[in-house]
Enzyme design. Structure first.
Site: not given
Ligand code: FPP
Length: 238
Positions: A23, A36, A68, A71
């Site tokens: 996160d 982002r 998720s 998402n």
């Molecule tokens: C949460 O950060 C992260 C995600 C919803 C996606 C995680 C994805 C990656 C690390 C990249 C893709 C992964 C692979 C395995 C290729 P957020 O966007 O919710 O952050 P915030 O809460 O600060 O807005």
């Protein structure tokens, strides 16, 4: 040369199975006045660092929450960016998985993803299926409540109620081939499980760290493992 992992025994201080709620990509980008998508790109770099570090530490299974089932509520553009990063990641890192004997696994209903991504994933799963080293499980369109609901339905079709016990439920979970979850980490200072591995987390150690996911790396994983090593796990006993 391949670095063959020496897996930890049951009493070792190294967790066998670590799961991470990655996160903070968005906040990392915002602090730098970047879009982002740049945060997610930096998040993929963190995925690479951490999967390598997990192998070096002898962790048997690493499960990462990449997308998720909730998402889908994000803007289409961001979902498209995440799909693009997944494509790139699988294309560019598959050779390393092969070299390092890593078995790729997917948790969740990834078949709802774009057809070409599904094909890439199926190909990567098939190519790494015979690998005997550490598992890298990526949760894609995963939600623990849906996983448990599916398990309950399947069991109800097959078994009389008195035969549905914990072992039967575990046998239906998507993690059934992975070691028990030992350590669950969430980055970015949020203290929630967000529908991730709810059954599996029953006796896991939980660790919430303030580090934003793109800043997480080998040192942070080592610190988490050291913290785990200090904990007394009682599994309900004294
Ligand atoms: C949460 O950060 C992260 C995600 C919803 C996606 C995680 C994805 C990656 C690390 C990249 C893709 C992964 C692979 C395995 C290729 P957020 O966007 O919710 O952050 P915030 O809460 O600060 O807005």
């Amino acid at each position: 040369m391949s670095t063959a992992p020496v897996f930890a025994g049951p009493d070792a201080a190294v967790p066998r199975h670590v799961a991470i709620i990655m996160d903070g990509n968005g906040r990392w980008a915002k602090r730098r006045l970047l879009p982002r998508a740049a945060g997610h790109r930096a998040g993929v770099e963190a995925v690479r660092r951490v999967t390598r570090a997990a192998r070096a530490l002898g962790i048997e299974a690493l499960t990462l929450y990449a997308f998720s089932s909730e998402n889908w509520r994000r803007p289409a553009e961001e979902i498209g960016d995440l799909m693009g990063l997944l494509r790139l990641f699988i294309r560019s890192d598959l050779a390393e998985f092969q070299r390092e004997n890593v078995r790729l696994r997917i948790l969740g209903d990834y078949r709802r993803f774009p057809t070409d991504v599904v094909t890439l994933i199926d190909d990567a799963l098939a190519r790494t299926a015979a690998n005997t080293g550490p598992s890298l499980a990526i949760a894609l369109n995963y939600g623990a409540q849906a996983e448990l609901t599916r398990a309950a339905r399947r069991l109800a079709e097959r078994l009389p109620p008195e035969q549905i016990d914990e072992a039967a439920i575990e046998g239906e979970l998507e993690t059934r081939e992975l070691p028990p979850l030992d350590l669950l980490i969430r980055t970015s200072g949020e203290h929630r499980l967000s529908n991730f591995l709810l059954w599996q987390a029953a006796y896991a150690e939980l660790l919430f760290v303030d580090t934003l996911w793109p800043d997480f790396g080998a040192d942070e994983l080592s610190a988490a493992v050291a913290d785990f090593g200090q904990r007394q796990r009682r599994f309900g006993g004294l």
